[in-house]
Design a protein around this motif. Structure first.
Motif, PDB file in Angstrom:
ATOM      1  N   ALA A 103     -10.999  20.393  27.577  1.00  9.42           N
ATOM      2  CA  ALA A 103     -10.575  20.765  26.342  1.00  9.42           C
ATOM      3  C   ALA A 103     -10.642  22.207  26.519  1.00  9.42           C
ATOM      4  CB  ALA A 103     -11.438  20.346  25.144  1.00  9.42           C
ATOM      5  N   GLU A 104     -11.850  23.106  27.019  1.00 17.96           N
ATOM      6  CA  GLU A 104     -11.980  24.477  27.170  1.00 17.96           C
ATOM      7  C   GLU A 104     -10.857  24.743  27.861  1.00 17.96           C
ATOM      8  OE1 GLU A 104     -15.660  25.669  28.253  1.00 17.96           O
ATOM      9  OE2 GLU A 104     -16.659  24.645  26.690  1.00 17.96           O
ATOM     10  N   ALA A 105     -10.398  24.087  29.195  1.00 21.95           N
ATOM     11  CA  ALA A 105      -9.372  24.636  30.031  1.00 21.95           C
ATOM     12  C   ALA A 105      -8.295  24.679  29.419  1.00 21.95           C
ATOM     13  CB  ALA A 105      -9.328  23.518  31.452  1.00 21.95           C
TER      14      ALA A 105
ATOM     15  N   ALA B 127      -8.605  22.231  35.387  1.00 27.16           N
ATOM     16  CA  ALA B 127      -8.177  20.935  34.711  1.00 27.16           C
ATOM     17  C   ALA B 127      -7.933  19.590  35.241  1.00 27.16           C
ATOM     18  CB  ALA B 127      -6.803  21.439  33.860  1.00 27.16           C
ATOM     19  N   PRO B 128      -7.533  19.662  36.464  1.00 20.97           N
ATOM     20  CA  PRO B 128      -7.363  18.392  37.208  1.00 20.97           C
ATOM     21  C   PRO B 128      -8.405  17.545  37.612  1.00 20.97           C
ATOM     22  CG  PRO B 128      -5.687  19.783  38.056  1.00 20.97           C
ATOM     23  CD  PRO B 128      -6.470  20.693  37.288  1.00 20.97           C
ATOM     24  N   TRP B 129      -9.559  18.534  38.191  1.00 17.51           N
ATOM     25  CA  TRP B 129     -10.999  17.993  38.493  1.00 17.51           C
ATOM     26  C   TRP B 129     -11.593  17.449  37.293  1.00 17.51           C
ATOM     27  CZ3 TRP B 129     -11.615  16.593  43.170  1.00 17.51           C
ATOM     28  CH2 TRP B 129     -11.221  17.366  44.130  1.00 17.51           C
ATOM     29  N   PHE B 130     -11.589  18.032  36.100  1.00 15.02           N
ATOM     30  CA  PHE B 130     -12.100  17.555  34.949  1.00 15.02           C
ATOM     31  C   PHE B 130     -11.585  16.351  34.444  1.00 15.02           C
ATOM     32  CE2 PHE B 130     -12.757  22.069  33.780  1.00 15.02           C
ATOM     33  CZ  PHE B 130     -14.428  22.104  34.221  1.00 15.02           C
TER      34      PHE B 130
ATOM     35  N   LEU C 237     -13.147  27.223  36.702  1.00 18.28           N
ATOM     36  CA  LEU C 237     -13.155  27.547  35.378  1.00 18.28           C
ATOM     37  C   LEU C 237     -13.903  28.794  35.007  1.00 18.28           C
ATOM     38  CD1 LEU C 237     -11.882  26.928  32.379  1.00 18.28           C
ATOM     39  CD2 LEU C 237     -14.019  25.763  31.829  1.00 18.28           C
ATOM     40  N   ASP C 238     -14.875  28.843  35.543  1.00 16.22           N
ATOM     41  CA  ASP C 238     -15.874  30.223  35.586  1.00 16.22           C
ATOM     42  C   ASP C 238     -15.077  31.429  36.581  1.00 16.22           C
ATOM     43  OD1 ASP C 238     -17.455  28.842  33.852  1.00 16.22           O
ATOM     44  OD2 ASP C 238     -18.858  28.437  35.571  1.00 16.22           O
TER      45      ASP C 238
END
Length: 314
Positions: free
Chosen positions: A269-271, A245-248, A236-237
């Motif tokens: 949600a941020e992704a 997203a899949p890892w979260f 993400l960073d």
């Protein structure tokens, strides 16, 4: 004539002489009676030795035609063996009758059971009442939506591992080499800690590679919830929300009680916000507030409120 009689017949003739004498006086004496019966037995034994064929021409048969024996008192015409045989014949006949009657009863009972079975009504199959459709709970709806989003996101994630930027400068290589890798008695924790240090220093591609190695090699380590979450944050960073997203989502669904499961749901949600997927972003925020109210009002409150300000949810 006496000279012509064989010597072996002498005892038999002597016994016959004894038997031919009147015995009223002997019958009155019990001792004489016993002696007489003994003599009779000896005579019969002797007769069998002399005349093995039992020819009646030479001695009187033990059972006479008149039903009386030579010893005096009358006895039944049949012997004990004859009585036993007669009784056995009677028993066999009775058993045959009982067996026949038993077979008849068995056949009759079988016929009755067959008729009863035919007369019994067959049980009716009662159809089960239709299950009424109940609306799924909000948590179930959200989870299904998030799962669908994850499936689409995983399909779009490249299967090849992310490589380091081509042609890193000498300065970058020196900076990465300056970050020391821990050397403790827990090699799994050392791998995670090294990935964390790379991420903290802003070397995101290197951190992605290192953290991918950790989660693949040590999926059962207690740090795994931290590793998956941090790997998503590194993507993400690094400006790769689709890969993050899949890892979260995986970290949240695998262990909802994990130390970083709530963090991963909020970062999901941020992704989605970064991907401009408002619908899924709102679902993730709603799921976060329902599942982790303590985090939403505590450690992650500022981040939660900031994300809510970025989207307009119904």
């Amino acid at each position: 004539m006496s000279s012509r009689i064989p010597r072996i017949l002498a005892p038999a003739l002597a016994a016959c002489v004894v038997l031919s004498t009147p015995v009223p006086a002997l019958a009155q004496d019990g001792t004489s009676e016993a002696r007489l019966r003994k003599i009779e037995a000896e005579v019969r034994a002797l007769q069998r030795k002399v005349f093995p064929g039992g020819d009646e021409r030479f001695f009187t048969p033990e059972i006479s035609a008149g039903g009386q024996t030579a010893s005096g008192p009358s006895t039944p015409s049949s012997t004990a063996v004859t009585d036993i045989l007669a009784r056995l014949d009677a028993i066999e006949t009775q058993l045959q009758r009982l067996t026949a009657r038993s077979e008849e009863n068995t056949n009759a009972i079988a016929g009755i059971e067959t008729r009863l079975t035919a007369l019994e009504p067959k049980p009716e199959v009662v159809p089960e009442p239709p299950v009424e459709d109940t609306p799924p709970s909000a948590a179930e709806t959200n989870l299904s939506a998030m799962t669908g989003g994850a499936s689409e996101a995983v399909k779009e994630v490249p299967t090849k591992p992310v490589s380091q930027p081509a042609g890193p400068s000498a300065e970058r290589l020196a900076a990465v080499q300056a970050i020391a890798k821990p050397q403790t008695d827990d090699p799994a924790d050392d791998e995670y800690s090294y990935g964390y240090r790379l991420w903290k220093a802003g070397f995101y591609p290197e951190a992605e590679q290192q953290l991918s190695l950790f989660v693949e090699k040590y999926p059962s380590h207690w740090r795994i919830t931290y590793g998956r979450n941090l790997l998503g944050r590194a993507y993400l960073d690094d400006g790769k929300p689709r890969e993050a997203a899949p890892w979260f989502l995986r970290n949240y669904q695998t262990d909802k009680q994990g130390a970083r499961a709530g963090d991963s749901l909020l970062y999901l949600a941020e992704a989605m916000i970064a991907l401009e997927d408002t619908n899924r972003a709102c679902i993730a925020l709603a799921e976060f507030s329902e599942t982790y109210p303590a985090l939403a009002a505590g450690r992650l409150q500022d981040q939660y409120e900031a994300n809510r300000q970025k989207v307009r949810c119904n």
